[in-house]
Design an enzyme around this catalytic site. Structure first.
Site, mmCIF file in Angstrom:
data_model
loop_
_atom_site.group_PDB
_atom_site.id
_atom_site.type_symbol
_atom_site.label_atom_id
_atom_site.label_comp_id
_atom_site.label_asym_id
_atom_site.label_seq_id
_atom_site.Cartn_x
_atom_site.Cartn_y
_atom_site.Cartn_z
ATOM 1 N N GLY A 160 0.436 2.955 -0.295
ATOM 2 C CA GLY A 160 -0.673 2.034 -0.063
ATOM 3 C C GLY A 160 -0.968 1.948 1.429
ATOM 4 C CB THR A 184 4.161 2.015 -5.179
ATOM 5 O OG1 THR A 184 4.293 1.312 -6.415
ATOM 6 C CG2 THR A 184 4.505 1.121 -4.032
#
Ligand code: GLU
Length: 596
Positions: free
Chosen positions: A494, A405
């Site tokens: 992601g 992240t």
């Protein structure tokens, strides 16, 4: 590719689709079943009478304001993007920075051209296929790899912005770094999210000494919310970049600092000054397909984002999603199933296409996507989802690498109608957590598969190799209709980025939601099992999906990692933006100034 070259009026979807083949290497259109043909003015692409003003939607208010300030000064969308990145790197260093990489999709209102810029990190010459395996041949623990020097790729974000600025900048390069320099010198208040992210990495284990000093009071106590954080080293780095451009990171003292940070223990990397010196960003054609009456354009490899978002939409084009609204079980069922199919293909076939033959045309082939769509039952979840065999594909093992992240997405529309949709990343929170020149170095190379072969011995397309770029999921997207800009969107997260972006597009285009309402829809990611933001979902909806056979993975859910930012042009010409409430972003409108 110019959207001006497309005959929008009266074109059948097939004709429109054929037109798109021109100039888009490897892009074939998706089938558009049951949709009406695009209609509208042929010669509408250039927008000399643009009166919509400008807009910036970014993940941090200081960064959004910096971009807006550049627009007010008459800057272009790319000019503003440079300023936004300069500030994000300082105030949101957990998510992106000048030590990382980025992808940028650009639309030029004057020419109708859509082009993309690839500032993805590359693996150094010394990288090897087994560098994320331990002595026994087992994959390293993920966070050990993240914090190792081996995870750091040659940064590309600044070089990419420099190239885009050379082609689309209006204001002097050196002026664009001023907001970042000023804030780094005078300091900024640590935001709740930055504090939370520091706390998260401190809790995970010790930070490298140089970043601990920056992020914590005493090596352990995270800097509190509201405390003033100054970063004179970063200001000095930006001053050099402002004068020398990306060369400041390719050679000289900052380059030397980068190399020594990468080569420090534990598990030093191999990065050299030569690796830094040789980095070049790329200018690439976008990958585009039709979706109903729209043209959707995104990044081609090394990102899987464009292909995967277009795969989801291509499968959904076989379903009347508008008739199944945002609150219906069927609507979510189809969104889930389309994702499961698209992720299976993306996981298997997409990697850096300078190293691997990626069957982009096959993956987006209309008949192929029709065959994938035909696997979806209207009332039962598919039991197993396997990758398909798109035309032109070679057998490859499936790579489940995710990505975490450390990313940010922003959109800029300038006062002339030019658009930037840019996703920028250091990969994990604060990247490798190693610092040089006051900024964090990425850990982008952990986006490679840690193992070069799957359990069955099949080679994995996304295996590490020197000079190769790790597969990304970043999906900066711009959508057009009738020869005009319609919307721009993207997100961090992601592999989940693909689901976040697809959801937002469906929310706006099929379900008729405002950009904010579309962004606020629950995040539901289906790469294998379903990971959903169940707290935002009606329990009855979840129960019905379960009854159809959808398996939800438990926990608080994977939805919080999104940071979707979007701008849409409404039918009356006004711009409407959205900032993801899961982060601390902001939309700033810059009114139209008729004197310019
Ligand atoms: N490194 C990931 C990628 O390039 C992005 C990580 C994130 O979104 O946070 O796909």
């Amino acid at each position: 590719m110019s959207i001006k070259s497309i005959n929008w009026r009266g074109a059948t979807c097939a004709v429109l689709a054929a037109a798109l083949l021109t100039g888009i290497a490897g892009c074939t259109p998706v089938a558009v079943q049951g949709s009406s043909p695009p209609a509208g003015p042929i010669e509408a692409a250039a927008e000399p009478n643009w009166t919509s003003g400008g807009m910036v939607a970014a993940a941090n208010p200081l960064a959004a304001e910096a971009g807006a300030e550049v627009l007010r000064a008459g800057g272009s969308a790319v000019d503003a993007a440079v300023a936004v990145q300069g500030v994000l790197s300082l105030v949101e260093p957990q998510s992106s920075g000048i030590g990382g990489g980025a992808f940028l999709v650009h639309y030029s209102a004057a020419t109708g051209d859509v082009i993309t810029y690839d500032g993805r990190e590359v693996a150094p010459r010394g990288a090897t296929a087994d560098m994320f395996l331990d002595a026994g041949g087992k994959p390293l623990r993920f966070f050990d790899a993240v914090r190792s020097g081996r995870s750091v790729g040659v940064p590309g974000a600044v070089a990419m912005l420099e190239l885009a600025h050379r082609e689309h900048g209006r204001l002097p390069w050196r002026q664009l770094w001023r907001p970042g320099i000023t804030l780094a010198e005078t300091g900024f208040a640590v935001s709740p999210r930055l504090h939370e992210m520091i706390t998260a990495v401190v809790a995970r284990g010790s930070l490298p000494a140089n970043s601990a000093a920056y992020l914590t009071l005493d090596g352990q106590t995270p800097r509190p919310v509201g405390s003033l954080l100054r970063n004179p080293d970063y200001a000095a780095t930006l001053r050099r970049i402002a004068v020398q451009g990306a060369k400041a990171l390719r050679e000289g003292p900052i380059a030397e600092e980068i190399v020594s940070a990468v080569r420090a223990d534990p598990m030093p990397g191999t990065l050299t000054l030569e690796d830094l010196r040789d980095y070049r960003p790329n200018r690439l054609e976008p990958v585009c397909s039709t979706y109903r009456v729209y043209l959707v354009c995104g990044m081609r490899p090394p990102s899987s984002g464009g292909v995967a978002v277009l795969s989801v939409l291509g499968i959904l084009s076989h379903v009347d999603m508008a008739a199944r609204g945002a609150t219906t079980v069927a609507g979510w069922h189809y969104l889930i199933e389309a994702q499961r199919l698209a992720y299976a293909d993306r996981d298997t076939y997409v990697a850096d296409d300078r190293y691997e033959a990626v069957p982009i045309a096959g993956l987006l082939d209309r008949d192929y996507l029709a065959s994938r769509a035909a696997l979806v039952s209207p009332d039962r979840a598919m039991q197993r989802v396997e990758p398909g065999r798109p035309p032109g594909a070679q057998l490859r093992g499936r790579d489940a690498t995710g990505g975490t992240t450390g990313t940010s997405h922003f959109v800029v529309v300038d006062g002339r109608g030019n658009v930037v949709s840019m996703t920028t990343t250091v990969e994990s929170l604060f990247g490798s957590q190693r610092m040089a020149g006051g900024f964090f170095l990425n850990n982008q190379l952990t986006d490679f598969s840690f193992t070069p072969f799957d359990d069955k011995g099949q080679p994995i397309a996304n295996a590490v190799a020197p000079g190769k770029k790790p597969r990304s999921s970043m999906s900066p997207t711009i959508v057009f209709r009738d020869g005009r800009f319609e919307l721009a969107v993207g997100s961090p997260g992601g592999h989940a980025i693909i689901g976040y972006v697809a959801k937002s597009i469906v929310g706006m285009l099929d379900w008729g939601l405002t950009p904010q309402a579309a962004v606020d829809l629950p995040n539901v990611i289906a790469r294998g099992l379903v990971v959903a933001e169940t707290a935002r979902m009606d329990p009855a909806l979840i129960e019905s999906l379960r009854a159809m056979g959808h398996e939800f993975r438990g926990g608080r859910s994977g939805g919080e990692a999104s940071g979707i930012h979007a701008v849409r042009r409404l039918s009356d010409g006004r711009l409407e933006g959205a900032a993801d409430s899961r982060r601390e972003g902001k939309v700033v409108a810059v009114p139209y100034d008729s004197t310019r």
